[in-house]
Design a protein around this motif. Sequence first.
Motif, PDB file in Angstrom:
ATOM      1  N   UNK A   1       0.850  -1.165   0.000  1.00  0.00           N
ATOM      2  CA  UNK A   1       0.000   0.000   0.000  1.00  0.00           C
ATOM      3  C   UNK A   1       0.901   1.235   0.000  1.00  0.00           C
ATOM      4  N   UNK A   2       0.525   2.203  -0.773  1.00  0.00           N
ATOM      5  CA  UNK A   2       1.355   3.403  -0.776  1.00  0.00           C
ATOM      6  C   UNK A   2       0.943   4.354   0.346  1.00  0.00           C
ATOM      7  N   UNK A   3       1.840   5.255   0.680  1.00  0.00           N
ATOM      8  CA  UNK A   3       1.653   6.143   1.833  1.00  0.00           C
ATOM      9  C   UNK A   3       0.457   7.077   1.650  1.00  0.00           C
ATOM     10  N   UNK A   4       0.224   7.577   0.448  1.00  0.00           N
ATOM     11  CA  UNK A   4      -0.895   8.492   0.213  1.00  0.00           C
ATOM     12  C   UNK A   4      -2.232   7.792   0.477  1.00  0.00           C
ATOM     13  N   UNK A   5      -2.376   6.578  -0.026  1.00  0.00           N
ATOM     14  CA  UNK A   5      -3.611   5.817   0.206  1.00  0.00           C
ATOM     15  C   UNK A   5      -3.786   5.546   1.696  1.00  0.00           C
ATOM     16  N   UNK A   6      -2.695   5.171   2.357  1.00  0.00           N
ATOM     17  CA  UNK A   6      -2.780   4.888   3.791  1.00  0.00           C
ATOM     18  C   UNK A   6      -3.228   6.122   4.565  1.00  0.00           C
ATOM     19  N   UNK A   7      -2.549   7.251   4.366  1.00  0.00           N
ATOM     20  CA  UNK A   7      -2.853   8.442   5.173  1.00  0.00           C
ATOM     21  C   UNK A   7      -4.226   9.011   4.866  1.00  0.00           C
ATOM     22  N   UNK A   8      -4.684   8.972   3.625  1.00  0.00           N
ATOM     23  CA  UNK A   8      -6.041   9.451   3.338  1.00  0.00           C
ATOM     24  C   UNK A   8      -7.060   8.503   3.971  1.00  0.00           C
ATOM     25  N   UNK A   9      -6.817   7.189   3.900  1.00  0.00           N
ATOM     26  CA  UNK A   9      -7.693   6.223   4.554  1.00  0.00           C
ATOM     27  C   UNK A   9      -7.663   6.368   6.059  1.00  0.00           C
ATOM     28  N   UNK A  10      -6.490   6.675   6.603  1.00  0.00           N
ATOM     29  CA  UNK A  10      -6.348   6.852   8.052  1.00  0.00           C
ATOM     30  C   UNK A  10      -7.184   8.036   8.529  1.00  0.00           C
ATOM     31  N   UNK A  11      -7.103   9.147   7.824  1.00  0.00           N
ATOM     32  CA  UNK A  11      -7.849  10.348   8.226  1.00  0.00           C
ATOM     33  C   UNK A  11      -9.352  10.085   8.182  1.00  0.00           C
ATOM     34  N   UNK A  12      -9.816   9.431   7.135  1.00  0.00           N
ATOM     35  CA  UNK A  12     -11.233   9.089   7.015  1.00  0.00           C
ATOM     36  C   UNK A  12     -11.651   8.116   8.118  1.00  0.00           C
ATOM     37  N   UNK A  13     -10.805   7.143   8.415  1.00  0.00           N
ATOM     38  CA  UNK A  13     -11.091   6.172   9.475  1.00  0.00           C
ATOM     39  C   UNK A  13     -11.133   6.836  10.846  1.00  0.00           C
ATOM     40  N   UNK A  14     -10.221   7.761  11.098  1.00  0.00           N
ATOM     41  CA  UNK A  14     -10.194   8.457  12.387  1.00  0.00           C
ATOM     42  C   UNK A  14     -11.472   9.286  12.574  1.00  0.00           C
ATOM     43  N   UNK A  15     -11.929   9.929  11.513  1.00  0.00           N
ATOM     44  CA  UNK A  15     -13.172  10.700  11.581  1.00  0.00           C
ATOM     45  C   UNK A  15     -14.353   9.770  11.836  1.00  0.00           C
ATOM     46  N   UNK A  16     -14.407   8.654  11.110  1.00  0.00           N
ATOM     47  CA  UNK A  16     -15.486   7.686  11.291  1.00  0.00           C
ATOM     48  C   UNK A  16     -15.480   7.129  12.722  1.00  0.00           C
ATOM     49  N   UNK A  17     -14.289   6.838  13.258  1.00  0.00           N
ATOM     50  CA  UNK A  17     -14.182   6.307  14.620  1.00  0.00           C
ATOM     51  C   UNK A  17     -14.705   7.313  15.640  1.00  0.00           C
ATOM     52  N   UNK A  18     -14.422   8.584  15.415  1.00  0.00           N
ATOM     53  CA  UNK A  18     -14.928   9.618  16.336  1.00  0.00           C
ATOM     54  C   UNK A  18     -16.451   9.687  16.272  1.00  0.00           C
ATOM     55  N   UNK A  19     -17.007   9.583  15.068  1.00  0.00           N
ATOM     56  CA  UNK A  19     -18.469   9.603  14.923  1.00  0.00           C
ATOM     57  C   UNK A  19     -19.098   8.375  15.582  1.00  0.00           C
ATOM     58  N   UNK A  20     -18.481   7.217  15.408  1.00  0.00           N
ATOM     59  CA  UNK A  20     -18.961   6.003  16.082  1.00  0.00           C
ATOM     60  C   UNK A  20     -18.944   6.210  17.594  1.00  0.00           C
ATOM     61  N   UNK A  21     -17.896   6.844  18.095  1.00  0.00           N
ATOM     62  CA  UNK A  21     -17.750   7.070  19.531  1.00  0.00           C
ATOM     63  C   UNK A  21     -18.810   7.985  20.109  1.00  0.00           C
ATOM     64  N   UNK A  22     -19.397   8.831  19.273  1.00  0.00           N
ATOM     65  CA  UNK A  22     -20.444   9.737  19.748  1.00  0.00           C
ATOM     66  C   UNK A  22     -21.781   9.033  19.933  1.00  0.00           C
ATOM     67  N   UNK A  23     -21.953   7.897  19.294  1.00  0.00           N
ATOM     68  CA  UNK A  23     -23.212   7.160  19.417  1.00  0.00           C
ATOM     69  C   UNK A  23     -23.292   6.510  20.791  1.00  0.00           C
ATOM     70  N   UNK A  24     -24.489   6.465  21.348  1.00  0.00           N
ATOM     71  CA  UNK A  24     -24.621   5.858  22.682  1.00  0.00           C
ATOM     72  C   UNK A  24     -24.490   4.337  22.617  1.00  0.00           C
ATOM     73  N   UNK A  25     -24.040   3.768  23.698  1.00  0.00           N
ATOM     74  CA  UNK A  25     -23.963   2.313  23.825  1.00  0.00           C
ATOM     75  C   UNK A  25     -22.622   1.739  23.428  1.00  0.00           C
ATOM     76  N   UNK A  26     -22.232   0.717  24.131  1.00  0.00           N
ATOM     77  CA  UNK A  26     -21.010  -0.025  23.870  1.00  0.00           C
ATOM     78  C   UNK A  26     -21.363  -1.498  23.949  1.00  0.00           C
ATOM     79  N   UNK A  27     -20.616  -2.309  23.276  1.00  0.00           N
ATOM     80  CA  UNK A  27     -20.827  -3.751  23.353  1.00  0.00           C
ATOM     81  C   UNK A  27     -19.747  -4.344  24.249  1.00  0.00           C
TER      82      UNK A  27
END
Length: 192
Positions: A1-27
């Motif tokens: 995997x090249x670095x550009x794909x990784x870092x753009x995917x990382x930024x999108x994943x970090x944003x998604x993880x923060x949004x998931x964290x805002x939802x109530x409930x944990x398993x």
Amino acid sequence: MNALKYWSGYMLSALRARLYGLRPGRRSLVKNDRVRNSPLYDDVCAWQKAQMESMTFENDRPTKELKGTVDLSLMRRIHRRTLLEIRHELGDLWRPSSVTMNEGRGISLDQSIAIMHRLRDAGFPDDSLGVVSVEFAGRRHSFAIVQDRTDDFWMLDNGKFSYCPVRGSVFLAVRKDVHVLIGFNFFDVWNY
């Protein structure tokens, strides 16, 4: 995997993880041994036996003793390095981690086992490491885990779900379409 794909995917994943964290409930993700009927159980047990024989030969047998530490910044670096060095390929057979690392490619299970080995080599406790195989949309997928709590773990995925480490309790509470099939490490097999 090249670095550009990784870092753009990382930024999108970090944003998604923060949004998931805002939802109530944990398993709650507490290990249990109700896994014997899994179709993957026999394959995992065969892998463990072969792995232990190979590691015994190297005089490096895994133990359940809690020795070592979980260093989250080191975990992130090893995860990132592995994603940049080992690209994902489609296939149905898993290989030894030495083959995966030498060839620089492997299925998600190969990548997960390579991450687990690298974390172990870095001093993480054997009992905190593992691989979890899941099913979603009729497909199987695997990711490495670091179980730093009795009821939760860090998911170290290959980019299918996330490029950055994500709490399993948060991710699996939100993604109800993802079903855990089996979890394993060098000496245990479990479910949640």
